[in-house]
Design an enzyme around this catalytic site. Structure first.
Site, PDB file in Angstrom:
ATOM      1  N   GLY A 178       0.980  -1.072   0.028  1.00  0.00           N
ATOM      2  CA  GLY A 178      -0.075   0.220   0.128  1.00  0.00           C
ATOM      3  C   GLY A 178       0.803   1.191  -0.109  1.00  0.00           C
ATOM      4  O   GLY A 178       0.355   2.293  -0.611  1.00  0.00           O
ATOM      5  N   ASP A 179       1.918   0.941   0.830  1.00  0.00           N
ATOM      6  CA  ASP A 179       2.927   2.167   0.602  1.00  0.00           C
ATOM      7  C   ASP A 179       3.347   2.559  -0.758  1.00  0.00           C
ATOM      8  O   ASP A 179       3.480   3.806  -1.136  1.00  0.00           O
ATOM      9  CB  ASP A 179       3.981   2.197   1.861  1.00  0.00           C
ATOM     10  CG  ASP A 179       5.010   3.334   1.515  1.00  0.00           C
ATOM     11  OD1 ASP A 179       4.691   4.151   2.150  1.00  0.00           O
ATOM     12  OD2 ASP A 179       6.246   2.991   1.262  1.00  0.00           O
ATOM     13  N   ALA A 180       3.844   1.439  -1.489  1.00  0.00           N
ATOM     14  CA  ALA A 180       4.364   1.863  -2.788  1.00  0.00           C
ATOM     15  C   ALA A 180       3.195   2.347  -3.659  1.00  0.00           C
ATOM     16  O   ALA A 180       3.289   3.228  -4.362  1.00  0.00           O
ATOM     17  CB  ALA A 180       4.814   0.488  -3.316  1.00  0.00           C
TER      18      ALA A 180
END
Length: 166
Positions: A46-48
């Site tokens: 999700g961060d990416a």
């Protein structure tokens, strides 16, 4: 990364042929049981995704100043602003999405100095939510929540700027 972990990952990714040359093993993205996945892995994905979403979204405003784009995108994807984004989108979430968020928020991790522990854990939950949607190929929902988050962050930043000016 510890050397042993690196070696294990390389061994999973490659195998040697008869001549000793490395051949890539083709791992495929398959259907995942999101409820069984490590929450921090979901947050990693999700961060990416959110980084790429924000960077792409900022291109609609400016395509010439890479330094400014990088600095602004880094601020937007910070734990502090992701926490605020989650608070803004929470009313939009299903119970399943809230459960993913809570599980990741409660996962053991270490907060950076740039955010409170609560903000960092909240941002981890936010990222895990996005990661779960990405891995389940729920593209429309993922884009809906990412755009709502981007808008919430932009409005909060504008509010902060306005308050500092007055």
């Amino acid at each position: 990364m510890k050397f042993e972990s690196f070696q294990r990952l390389v061994a999973m990714m490659f195998e040697a042929d008869d001549a000793g040359h490395l051949i890539e093993r083709h791992g495929e993205l398959t259907d995942y049981d999101i409820r069984q996945m490590n929450s921090l892995v979901l947050a990693y994905v999700g961060d990416a995704y959110f980084h790429l979403f924000v960077r792409t979204r900022l291109l609609s405003f400016d395509q010439s100043n890479v330094r400014a784009l990088h600095a602004f995108s880094a601020q937007i994807v910070s734990a502090v602003w992701q926490h605020k984004a989650y608070l803004a989108i929470e009313p939009m979430l299903t119970e399943d999405e809230k459960a993913i968020y809570r599980r990741a928020r409660n996962a053991k991790s270490h907060a950076p100095r740039s955010a409170t522990v609560a903000e960092y854990h909240s941002s981890t939950g936010f990222e895990a939510l996005l990661g779960s949607l990405y891995l389940r190929h729920e593209t429309a929902r993922l884009e809906e929540l990412a755009e709502a988050s981007f808008q919430a962050i932009a409005q909060a930043i504008m509010k902060d700027i306005h308050e500092k000016e007055t």
